[in-house]
Design a protein around this motif. Structure first.
Motif: not given
Length: 336
Positions: A83, A85-88, A168
């Protein structure tokens, strides 16, 4: 014979400074400018905390050149749950590969080899972590054998009744979900036990206290100041890291100075203790203490000269005259 002699009467010589926790981005020209900027301010070594390692590997040889006025560049890989790696913040840092699939930006899944940390140590690498890798607590992270733990403020989660399931979860910022600072005193038995375990293991604390007022809140910052002061009083080695993007202070200096000044002004460090966080402890955190970190025969000649006693006033570190890299003298162009 043939040595260059410089009259440093009335000035002070010390080890070049280390910013052990920076974020440099993924633009070659801006990285080059930043390495030049901080070098002129006396920071001779910087470590990027999880960025474009492919790019940094190309830049590093030039950063090590004695004739080039750039801070020496170190960098790290980043492994985290899927999860994350969804970080902007990972946009543009993986050379076109999906975040989580690059070798330096790897997602940890149920099939991952969890002995990789032991392999890292076997190959002489340091292992860093946040205090919380949700849903685990700081005590779990410490017991895993981590060398350095970043962000004093996040130790608040050790005393939390419940923890988020992911970084997140729900409303969150760059440091994850909102933490229970009002409900978790620094000197709680749970937090004290974690710090005692860190001391026993020799785990270092990368406190990053100066970024927290901007990144989270003043309440979080005060909690972090208190935790850092307590850690120091217990003998836990503290490392200076800014956790900033490639930026500068409002008055035009490298942000590492704000970190060191906060350690003195907010956490009760002596000026010499604060300097140690950015010299010997910084070198130890990067695993380069055999060549850097102290001024003595046999070490690399990365040194700085300042016009004022930094042991008397930590702000004298801003008054740089010369920056010396592998014995090559560079005149500082930092603000004076």
């Amino acid at each position: 014979s043939g040595a260059r002699v410089i009259d440093l009467h009335g000035q002070f010589l010390l080890r070049g400074l280390v910013d052990a926790h920076a974020h440099l981005g993924a633009e070659r020209e801006s990285i080059d400018r930043y390495l030049r900027f901080i070098f002129s301010g006396g920071i001779t070594t910087v470590r990027d905390m999880a960025g474009d390692s492919f790019l940094y590997a190309q830049l590093r040889p030039r950063s090590n050149d004695a004739e080039t006025p750039l801070a020496r560049l170190y960098y790290s890989a980043n492994w985290a749950g899927p999860s994350f790696w969804d970080d902007r913040r990972w946009v543009g840092s993986t050379q076109g590969k999906p975040p989580g699939e690059a070798s330096w930006a790897r997602a940890i899944t149920a099939t991952s080899d969890l002995m990789a940390e032991a392999a890292a140590h076997a190959n002489g690498l340091r292992v860093w972590s946040h205090p919380v890798v949700f849903p685990s607590r700081p005590s779990d992270v410490v017991r895993s054998g981590i060398d350095v733990i970043s962000h004093a403020t996040l130790f608040v989660w050790e005393g939390a009744t419940t923890l988020p399931t992911t970084y997140h979860s729900g409303a969150h910022g760059d440091f994850g979900p909102a933490a229970p600072y009002a409900d978790g005193p620094v000197r709680s038995p749970a937090v004290l036990r974690v710090l005692e375990e860190m001391k026993r293991r020799g785990t270092m604390l990368d406190a990053t206290v100066s970024t927290i007022p901007f990144s989270i809140s003043e309440t979080a910052a005060v909690w972090g100041y208190q935790l850092t002061a307590l850690a120091r009083s217990m003998g836990i080695p503290v490392v200076a890291g800014t956790d900033r993007d490639a930026s500068q202070t409002a008055d035009g200096y490298p942000t590492l100075f704000e970190e060191l000044e906060a350690l003195v002004d907010k956490c009760g460090f002596s000026a010499l203790d604060a300097i140690t966080t950015a010299t010997l402890n910084g070198a130890r955190a990067l695993g380069i203490e055999k060549d850097f970190g102290t001024v003595e025969p046999g070490r690399m000649a990365d040194l700085i000269v300042v016009r004022g006693d930094p042991a008397a006033d930590i702000r004298n570190l801003r008054r740089v005259s010369y920056v010396i890299k592998s014995g090559r003298v560079h005149t500082s162009t930092a603000r004076r």
